[in-house]
Design a protein around this motif. Structure first.
Motif, PDB file in Angstrom:
ATOM      1  N   LEU A  82       0.797  -1.349   0.120  1.00  0.00           N
ATOM      2  CA  LEU A  82      -0.019  -0.096   0.058  1.00  0.00           C
ATOM      3  C   LEU A  82       0.986   1.310   0.228  1.00  0.00           C
ATOM      4  O   LEU A  82       0.532   2.200  -0.644  1.00  0.00           O
ATOM      5  CB  LEU A  82      -0.989  -0.069   1.191  1.00  0.00           C
ATOM      6  N   ARG A 128       1.493   1.774  -3.599  1.00  0.00           N
ATOM      7  CA  ARG A 128       0.706   2.039  -4.626  1.00  0.00           C
ATOM      8  C   ARG A 128       0.130   3.597  -3.966  1.00  0.00           C
ATOM      9  O   ARG A 128      -0.259   4.317  -5.014  1.00  0.00           O
ATOM     10  CB  ARG A 128      -0.526   1.091  -4.141  1.00  0.00           C
ATOM     11  N   LEU A 129       0.098   3.809  -2.997  1.00  0.00           N
ATOM     12  CA  LEU A 129      -0.415   5.052  -2.697  1.00  0.00           C
ATOM     13  C   LEU A 129       0.380   6.197  -2.339  1.00  0.00           C
ATOM     14  O   LEU A 129       0.011   7.375  -2.152  1.00  0.00           O
ATOM     15  CB  LEU A 129      -1.578   4.839  -1.139  1.00  0.00           C
ATOM     16  N   ILE A 153       2.554   6.495   0.448  1.00  0.00           N
ATOM     17  CA  ILE A 153       2.512   6.833   1.757  1.00  0.00           C
ATOM     18  C   ILE A 153       3.618   6.291   2.533  1.00  0.00           C
ATOM     19  O   ILE A 153       4.344   5.364   1.985  1.00  0.00           O
ATOM     20  CB  ILE A 153       1.118   6.546   2.265  1.00  0.00           C
ATOM     21  N   GLU A 201     -12.278   8.581  -1.859  1.00  0.00           N
ATOM     22  CA  GLU A 201     -11.424   8.100  -3.070  1.00  0.00           C
ATOM     23  C   GLU A 201     -10.325   7.141  -2.591  1.00  0.00           C
ATOM     24  O   GLU A 201      -9.939   6.182  -3.190  1.00  0.00           O
ATOM     25  CB  GLU A 201     -10.642   9.221  -3.565  1.00  0.00           C
ATOM     26  N   LEU A 202      -9.967   7.322  -1.261  1.00  0.00           N
ATOM     27  CA  LEU A 202      -8.874   6.419  -0.575  1.00  0.00           C
ATOM     28  C   LEU A 202      -9.557   5.133  -0.788  1.00  0.00           C
ATOM     29  O   LEU A 202      -8.885   3.999  -0.956  1.00  0.00           O
ATOM     30  CB  LEU A 202      -8.456   6.930   0.765  1.00  0.00           C
ATOM     31  N   ARG A 222      -9.604   3.220  -3.778  1.00  0.00           N
ATOM     32  CA  ARG A 222      -8.122   2.699  -4.112  1.00  0.00           C
ATOM     33  C   ARG A 222      -7.663   1.546  -3.348  1.00  0.00           C
ATOM     34  O   ARG A 222      -6.877   0.893  -3.723  1.00  0.00           O
ATOM     35  CB  ARG A 222      -7.040   3.932  -3.868  1.00  0.00           C
ATOM     36  N   LEU A 223      -8.263   1.495  -2.304  1.00  0.00           N
ATOM     37  CA  LEU A 223      -8.188   0.191  -1.328  1.00  0.00           C
ATOM     38  C   LEU A 223      -8.988  -0.946  -1.970  1.00  0.00           C
ATOM     39  O   LEU A 223      -8.880  -2.171  -1.337  1.00  0.00           O
ATOM     40  CB  LEU A 223      -8.344   0.642  -0.027  1.00  0.00           C
TER      41      LEU A 223
END
Length: 211
Positions: free
Chosen positions: A33, A36-37, A39, A82-83, A86-87
């Motif tokens: 993650l 991908r994100l 973070i 939106e998060l 994406r998950l």
């Protein structure tokens, strides 16, 4: 190594600070993650009460690997929906997305003499309007909860509401099934939902009882 338990709350009965939830870390998923994100990860932080309280109820043996994602109130409501979108790929991999919060969370309005069952009228009206928007999949309203009846009173700060938007975003076109509709102390909402295509999938979840 097992994750340590954070007791990130103050002024509650001493018993709460004795609980421990030594969950296994889901390190591989956390790293995926992060890539991908875009973070950062902190594998040493441990789990705060938003994670270990529901997990302790659902999986008391702490035998399910857990990773926790922080909400970011400054990012706003839409960003959290939106998060969730994406998950959503995690669900295809058999990962449970557990969004823990409280839809009506105003500690200054709690009536400590009312343990459970009874709801203040303003809180009930907020939940009724919220539920209507959820059933209609009215995303504009769900992302603007302060426009609902007593919205400012129900959500004085957004961090307890934002996890719902993550769950909703991850739900795709699944139906929201209510699995708990109870109140504590007059206005603390214990309302919980499970998003699934088939209500038979929630048999195990719906057996969870709030104590």
């Amino acid at each position: 190594h097992r994750q340590h338990t954070l007791h990130d709350f103050h002024g509650f009965p001493a018993k709460l600070y004795e609980y421990r939830y030594p969950a296994l870390p889901a390190t591989d998923y956390a790293n995926e993650l992060a890539n991908r994100l875009g973070i950062t990860t902190d594998h040493a932080r441990g789990l705060d009460h938003a994670a270990w309280v529901p997990m302790l109820t659902m999986y008391p043996q702490a035998d399910v690997p857990v990773m926790q994602i922080s909400v970011s109130p400054q990012s706003g409501y839409v960003a959290h929906m939106e998060l969730g979108r994406r998950l959503s790929f995690l669900r295809e991999q058999g990962v449970l997305i557990l969004a823990s919060g409280v839809l009506v969370h105003n500690l200054s309005r709690l009536d400590w003499s009312v343990r459970q069952g009874k709801a203040d009228e303003w809180a009930k009206e907020f939940i009724d309007e919220f539920h209507t928007a959820l059933v209609a999949r009215d995303e504009r309203t769900l992302c603007a909860p302060h426009q609902l009846h007593s919205g400012q009173l129900a959500i004085p700060s957004p961090e307890h509401y934002l996890p719902f938007l993550v769950a909703y975003g991850a739900s795709r076109d699944n139906t929201a099934y209510g699995i708990c509709q109870t109140w504590r102390h007059g206005s603390l909402s214990m309302h919980s939902y499970c998003f699934t295509r088939d209500h038979r999938d929630i048999d195990d979840v719906s057996s969870v009882k709030y104590r």
